[in-house]
Design an enzyme around this catalytic site. Structure first.
Site, PDB file in Angstrom:
ATOM      1  N   TRP A  21       4.966  18.151  78.815  1.00 39.42           N
ATOM      2  CA  TRP A  21       4.301  20.036  78.322  1.00 39.42           C
ATOM      3  C   TRP A  21       2.922  19.794  78.722  1.00 39.42           C
ATOM      4  O   TRP A  21       2.289  20.590  79.049  1.00 39.42           O
ATOM      5  CB  TRP A  21       4.326  19.063  76.583  1.00 39.42           C
ATOM      6  CG  TRP A  21       3.954  20.651  76.316  1.00 39.42           C
ATOM      7  CD1 TRP A  21       3.292  21.514  76.386  1.00 39.42           C
ATOM      8  CD2 TRP A  21       4.151  21.029  74.421  1.00 39.42           C
ATOM      9  NE1 TRP A  21       3.388  22.527  75.810  1.00 39.42           N
ATOM     10  CE2 TRP A  21       3.482  22.398  74.753  1.00 39.42           C
ATOM     11  CE3 TRP A  21       4.491  20.227  73.177  1.00 39.42           C
ATOM     12  CZ2 TRP A  21       3.419  23.090  73.444  1.00 39.42           C
ATOM     13  CZ3 TRP A  21       3.695  21.075  72.178  1.00 39.42           C
ATOM     14  CH2 TRP A  21       3.670  22.530  72.000  1.00 39.42           C
ATOM     15  N   TYR A  57       6.776  24.452  81.194  1.00 33.67           N
ATOM     16  CA  TYR A  57       4.948  24.053  81.215  1.00 33.67           C
ATOM     17  C   TYR A  57       4.498  24.289  82.773  1.00 33.67           C
ATOM     18  O   TYR A  57       3.775  23.994  83.434  1.00 33.67           O
ATOM     19  CB  TYR A  57       5.237  22.746  81.374  1.00 33.67           C
ATOM     20  CG  TYR A  57       5.767  21.930  79.849  1.00 33.67           C
ATOM     21  CD1 TYR A  57       6.401  22.955  78.827  1.00 33.67           C
ATOM     22  CD2 TYR A  57       6.454  20.730  80.550  1.00 33.67           C
ATOM     23  CE1 TYR A  57       7.199  22.354  77.756  1.00 33.67           C
ATOM     24  CE2 TYR A  57       7.225  20.316  79.372  1.00 33.67           C
ATOM     25  CZ  TYR A  57       7.516  21.028  77.790  1.00 33.67           C
ATOM     26  OH  TYR A  57       8.908  20.450  76.807  1.00 33.67           O
ATOM     27  N   LEU A 201       4.441  11.783  67.427  1.00 28.36           N
ATOM     28  CA  LEU A 201       3.887  11.528  66.577  1.00 28.36           C
ATOM     29  C   LEU A 201       2.812  12.991  66.101  1.00 28.36           C
ATOM     30  O   LEU A 201       1.850  12.729  65.954  1.00 28.36           O
ATOM     31  CB  LEU A 201       2.424  11.173  67.842  1.00 28.36           C
ATOM     32  CG  LEU A 201       2.805   9.527  68.239  1.00 28.36           C
ATOM     33  CD1 LEU A 201       1.361   8.786  69.626  1.00 28.36           C
ATOM     34  CD2 LEU A 201       2.985   8.567  67.113  1.00 28.36           C
TER      35      LEU A 201
END
Length: 318
Positions: A21, A57, A201
């Site tokens: 991304w 992206y 994360l």
């Protein structure tokens, strides 16, 4: 690096997957092409064999970076990309696949995924039978090896599987954000569907590097991330403080702890982005983390203090 089977296929994917991304630049700031190329190569050298990207992206920029970074390494890597939610008509799916093949510089895509369900973000509602039909034809032609979906709920996943085999689900999933998998995790495990968790994360929150008062630059999509706002952010910081002793006694970072918890789950891999070579190497180390069951249970409990407090919806206020 641990590896897992992709669904019911013969394809092996690394437990830590390189996420593309950021390489697309759109919705991010401070991304450098040369650093991204170095990050891709460093990830491969560190044992990551699987690379995820999407036509969305940066309008194919991320795919082109992947193709350039790993040119000559095709037989060593597994390539995952996605068709956008506004390209789900049969002809558009085929056009998008051909474009992605050119961007990536390859003759086959190992896993081709529907990025978002039809109708997302005001796009046209296309019958899943039409989209899956196009994907099945591409698979029969050898242009794609497996079919996956991303951001689908259980009913959407079931509808796709009634048309043809689906080997993966890519949801937003981390220790701090589980709303996207509450109705799908057990279904995926029962049906041999690999879960490819993106934002594992929580867009950097689980690294512990963001403190109170942090301000993201204009254009950074994390400005809209609900985990960084108000009471939820306060709970997240408290949870990170509770996780630090567990990380310390295991000799790992907070990031490795969060990723280790995720990939310890059966059939789950973590898609992790990197801004540079150093981050890519550090992320790859999580593929070797092993945690005892008592620590996994404690990590899970602490994380739920954040994830369970969120209302339904996306991780972002979009």
């Amino acid at each position: 690096m641990k590896h897992k089977k992709l669904g019911t296929t013969s394809i092996d994917v690394s437990a830590v997957v390189f996420g593309g991304w950021q390489a697309g630049k759109a919705s991010w700031v401070g991304i450098d092409d040369a650093a991204q190329i170095a990050a891709h190569r460093a990830a491969l050298d560190a044992g990551v064999t699987t690379f995820d990207t999407a036509e969305e992206y940066g309008a194919g920029h991320s795919e082109r970076i992947l193709g350039k970074a790993l040119a000559g390494e095709r037989e060593r890597i597994v390539i995952l990309t996605k068709v956008s939610w506004n390209h789900l008509r049969r002809a558009k799916v085929i056009e998008a696949c051909e474009r992605s093949l050119r961007n990536l510089g390859t003759d086959r895509i190992d896993l081709y995924q529907i990025h978002w369900p039809a109708g997302s973000f005001g796009s046209a509602v296309v019958p899943i039978e039409e989209t899956m039909g196009a994907l099945l034809d591409l698979k029969a032609q050898g242009k794609i090896r497996a079919i996956g979906v991303s951001n689908f709920d259980r009913s959407q996943l079931e509808a796709a599987r009634r048309v043809g085999p689906v080997d993966s689900l890519q949801p937003c999933y981390s220790l701090f954000f589980r709303k996207a998998v509450e109705d799908t995790l057990s279904y995926c495990e029962a049906n041999g569907i690999t879960v490819l968790a993106y934002s594992p994360l929580a867009q950097g929150l689980l690294t512990g590097k963001f403190g109170r008062g942090h301000v993201f630059a204009e254009g950074d999509n994390r400005v809209d991330n609900r985990l960084f706002k108000g009471e939820t952010f306060t709970k997240a910081l408290a949870a990170l403080d509770a996780l630090r002793p567990i990380a310390a006694r295991n000799g790992v970072t907070l990031a490795h702890l969060a990723l280790g918890w995720l990939v310890a789950q059966k059939g789950v891999c973590a898609i992790v982005g990197a801004r540079n070579e150093a981050q890519a190497k550090e992320n790859a180390r999580a593929g070797d983390v092993s945690l005892v069951s008592s620590d996994l249970a404690e990590i899970d409990r602490i994380g739920r203090g954040v994830s369970d407090s969120l209302p339904p919806g996306l991780m972002w206020d979009w």
